[in-house]
Design a protein around this motif. Structure first.
Motif, short mmCIF file in Angstrom:
data_model
loop_
_atom_site.label_atom_id
_atom_site.label_comp_id
_atom_site.label_asym_id
_atom_site.label_seq_id
_atom_site.Cartn_x
_atom_site.Cartn_y
_atom_site.Cartn_z
N THR A 92 0.83 -1.21 0.00
CA THR A 92 0.00 0.00 0.00
C THR A 92 0.86 1.25 0.00
O THR A 92 0.61 2.21 -0.75
CB THR A 92 -0.93 0.01 1.22
OG1 THR A 92 -1.83 -1.10 1.15
CG2 THR A 92 -1.74 1.30 1.28
N ASP A 195 -8.00 6.05 -3.35
CA ASP A 195 -8.63 5.14 -2.40
C ASP A 195 -9.14 3.87 -3.07
O ASP A 195 -9.04 2.77 -2.52
CB ASP A 195 -9.78 5.83 -1.66
CG ASP A 195 -9.29 6.93 -0.72
OD1 ASP A 195 -8.06 6.94 -0.44
OD2 ASP A 195 -10.10 7.75 -0.27
N GLU A 196 -9.71 4.02 -4.27
CA GLU A 196 -10.32 2.87 -4.95
C GLU A 196 -9.29 1.82 -5.32
O GLU A 196 -9.50 0.62 -5.08
CB GLU A 196 -11.06 3.35 -6.20
CG GLU A 196 -11.90 2.25 -6.85
CD GLU A 196 -12.70 2.76 -8.03
OE1 GLU A 196 -13.47 1.96 -8.61
OE2 GLU A 196 -12.55 3.95 -8.38
N ASP A 199 -7.89 0.14 -2.23
CA ASP A 199 -8.85 -0.84 -1.70
C ASP A 199 -8.78 -2.14 -2.51
O ASP A 199 -8.81 -3.24 -1.93
CB ASP A 199 -10.26 -0.26 -1.76
CG ASP A 199 -11.30 -1.24 -1.25
OD1 ASP A 199 -11.27 -1.58 -0.05
OD2 ASP A 199 -12.13 -1.69 -2.05
N ARG A 203 -7.77 -5.96 -1.24
CA ARG A 203 -8.62 -7.13 -1.41
C ARG A 203 -7.91 -8.22 -2.21
O ARG A 203 -8.14 -9.41 -1.99
CB ARG A 203 -9.94 -6.72 -2.09
CG ARG A 203 -10.89 -6.02 -1.15
CD ARG A 203 -12.25 -5.73 -1.76
NE ARG A 203 -12.21 -4.55 -2.61
CZ ARG A 203 -12.42 -4.56 -3.91
NH1 ARG A 203 -12.67 -5.70 -4.53
NH2 ARG A 203 -12.39 -3.44 -4.61
#
Length: 237
Positions: A92, A195-196, A199, A203
């Motif tokens: 991240t 952010d998308e 995320d 996942r």
């Protein structure tokens, strides 16, 4: 005065080759390693192979069990979860820095790798696919332009690749993995919120973790006779 140049020793060469086989998935997690077999395959005596295995033990790539033999490292469920936690933190951070430093470059390199992954899947080349999968994730660290972050990731990269090796044996899982890489490459933003995509990356890492935990549970239920025979041969070597 001329300084003599020294090439890698036989021990170093043996360690490099065995390490490469583990990372590429030629040797699977928990697989027994015979000094005699390796020495014959590499065309050297047992001494450099034994020294190479001890070096790989220090690196965490192999486990040496007295009276049983030497095996490729394994991970239990707790270790997989903790590895995934650290991987998510590092990747991240790398993604955010890569987008901030060179979003177009990240998108271009990811899209190129995705096309190579597509070709590998079409050719049913699982080894090539998982190698490209590793390259896809490493690009983030290269474009993050933080050597300390890359160094931290390199400490766990071989374990992450080992998870890919195991999961890439299932064509269905490869297809799902590929779809997520396609989406990641298409979602790199030029500016603004990320952010998308962060995320989705999270996942994706969680997906790898959960499927490997299923693999671990399945393997724990049944230890095949062939695997038992392999371990006995390693013990006798």
């Amino acid at each position: 005065m001329r300084v003599l140049e020294r090439g890698p020793s036989l021990t170093d060469q043996a360690a490099q080759e065995i390490r490469a086989r583990i990372v590429r998935g030629v040797f699977q997690l928990g697989e027994p390693l015979s000094e005699i077999t390796l020495a014959n395959e590499l065309g050297v005596s047992k001494t450099p192979v034994r020294e190479a295995l001890m070096e790989l033990k220090r690196q965490g790539l192999v486990e040496v069990h007295p009276q049983r033999g030497t095996f490729v490292f394994e991970m239990d469920a707790t270790q997989v979860r903790k590895l995934s936690e650290l991987r998510a933190i590092l990747e991240t951070a790398a993604l955010k820095l890569a987008v901030a430093n060179d979003a177009p470059g990240l998108r271009t390199r990811w899209q190129r790798i995705v096309e190579e992954m597509r070709a590998a899947l079409a050719e049913a080349d699982a080894e090539r696919y998982r190698t490209l999968d590793g390259e896809f994730h490493r690009v983030m660290f290269e474009l993050a332009d933080n050597p300390y972050l890359l160094e931290a990731f390199d400490l766990i990269a071989f374990r992450v690749q080992a998870l890919r090796n195991r999961l890439s044996l299932d064509p269905t899982l490869n297809s799902t993995s590929f779809d997520e890489h396609v989406r990641l490459a298409a979602m790199v933003p030029d500016s603004g919120s990320i952010d998308e995509i962060v995320d989705l990356l999270g996942r994706h890492i969680e997906w790898t973790r959960e499927h490997y935990l299923v693999e671990l549970a399945s393997a724990a239920e049944t230890v095949s006779p062939a695997r038992q025979k392999q371990r006995r041969r390693a013990d006798e070597a």
